[in-house]
Design a protein around this motif. Structure first.
Motif, short mmCIF file in Angstrom:
data_model
loop_
_atom_site.label_atom_id
_atom_site.label_comp_id
_atom_site.label_asym_id
_atom_site.label_seq_id
_atom_site.Cartn_x
_atom_site.Cartn_y
_atom_site.Cartn_z
N PRO A 87 0.81 -1.23 0.00
CA PRO A 87 0.00 0.00 0.00
C PRO A 87 0.85 1.28 0.00
CG PRO A 87 -0.97 -1.60 1.48
CD PRO A 87 0.37 -2.15 1.06
N PHE A 88 1.99 1.26 0.67
CA PHE A 88 2.87 2.43 0.71
C PHE A 88 3.40 2.74 -0.69
CE2 PHE A 88 7.06 4.38 1.09
CZ PHE A 88 6.80 5.46 1.92
N ASP A 89 4.07 1.77 -1.31
CA ASP A 89 4.69 2.00 -2.62
C ASP A 89 3.66 2.25 -3.71
OD1 ASP A 89 7.80 1.21 -2.26
OD2 ASP A 89 6.56 -0.08 -1.02
N VAL A 90 2.59 1.49 -3.71
CA VAL A 90 1.55 1.66 -4.72
C VAL A 90 0.89 3.03 -4.57
CG1 VAL A 90 -0.70 0.80 -5.54
CG2 VAL A 90 1.18 -0.80 -5.09
N GLY A 91 0.67 3.48 -3.34
CA GLY A 91 0.13 4.81 -3.12
C GLY A 91 1.01 5.89 -3.73
N PHE A 92 2.31 5.76 -3.55
CA PHE A 92 3.24 6.72 -4.14
C PHE A 92 3.26 6.61 -5.67
CE2 PHE A 92 4.92 7.62 0.05
CZ PHE A 92 5.33 8.94 -0.08
N LEU A 93 3.30 5.39 -6.19
CA LEU A 93 3.31 5.22 -7.64
C LEU A 93 2.05 5.81 -8.27
CD1 LEU A 93 4.75 1.60 -7.83
CD2 LEU A 93 5.87 3.69 -8.66
N ASN A 94 0.90 5.56 -7.66
CA ASN A 94 -0.34 6.10 -8.20
C ASN A 94 -0.38 7.62 -8.12
OD1 ASN A 94 -1.21 3.57 -8.94
ND2 ASN A 94 -2.48 3.28 -7.13
N ALA A 95 0.16 8.19 -7.06
CA ALA A 95 0.22 9.65 -6.95
C ALA A 95 1.14 10.22 -8.04
CB ALA A 95 0.71 10.05 -5.56
#
Length: 180
Positions: free
Chosen positions: A92-100
């Motif tokens: 969730p941390f990395d995917v949240g940043f990638l999506n942002a």
């Protein structure tokens, strides 16, 4: 089966507060074997890196001044991960940043085929897997290295590519080791 083991380093903890990705490291597994293909990029975040983040990964703004922005490498990154299963520790941390970052790139005029990573590939959270396999125990990357006898002595500070390489070894050990 094609899998991409991925990690990021960031300027801070909250993409909703404008924190950005400053390093992406990803390595490819094909049928549970390392292929040697990798994606690694340092990125200029166009903002200051929090002091606490610098302590974790050792990356400074001065080191990133001449690096590309995420939007400059987004298409290449998406091409690398297309159709794969992403293996990410605390996904969730990395995917949240990638999506942002994808949203920011698209709002800046970058034409991309997707708006979120999950539309481009599947994601498996290896932290969630580790918690299922080892409930009530520490399941950070260092603890898993100790548990599975994986050498992480090169990991003085966090680094996206090194952490992806270590996570690949941990994932293979957690899921039954290497196959022929």
């Amino acid at each position: 089966m094609r899998q991409i083991v991925l990690d990021t380093e960031t300027t801070g903890l909250e993409p909703s507060e404008g924190h950005r990705i400053i390093e992406v490291g990803a390595i490819e597994l094909l049928n549970r074997r390392l292929t040697g293909r990798r994606f690694h990029q340092y990125l200029n975040p166009d903002r200051e890196i929090d002091a606490a983040a610098v302590e974790i990964h050792g990356i400074t703004n001065a080191m990133l001044e001449d690096k590309p922005r995420f939007a400059d490498v987004a298409a290449q990154f998406l091409e690398f991960i297309e159709g794969a299963e992403l293996l990410i520790h605390n996904a969730p941390f990395d995917v949240g940043f990638l999506n942002a970052e994808l949203a920011r790139a698209m709002s800046g005029g970058c034409a991309l085929p997707v708006t979120v990573v999950e539309d481009y590939c599947t994601v498996q959270d290896t932290l969630k897997l580790a918690r299922t396999l080892h409930p009530g125990q520490k399941n950070n990357l260092d603890a898993l290295c100790r548990r599975y006898n994986i050498d992480n002595s090169q990991r003085v500070v966090h680094g996206a590519l090194l952490d992806a390489e270590i996570l690949a070894d941990v994932y293979l050990a957690m899921t039954g080791g290497q196959t022929a």
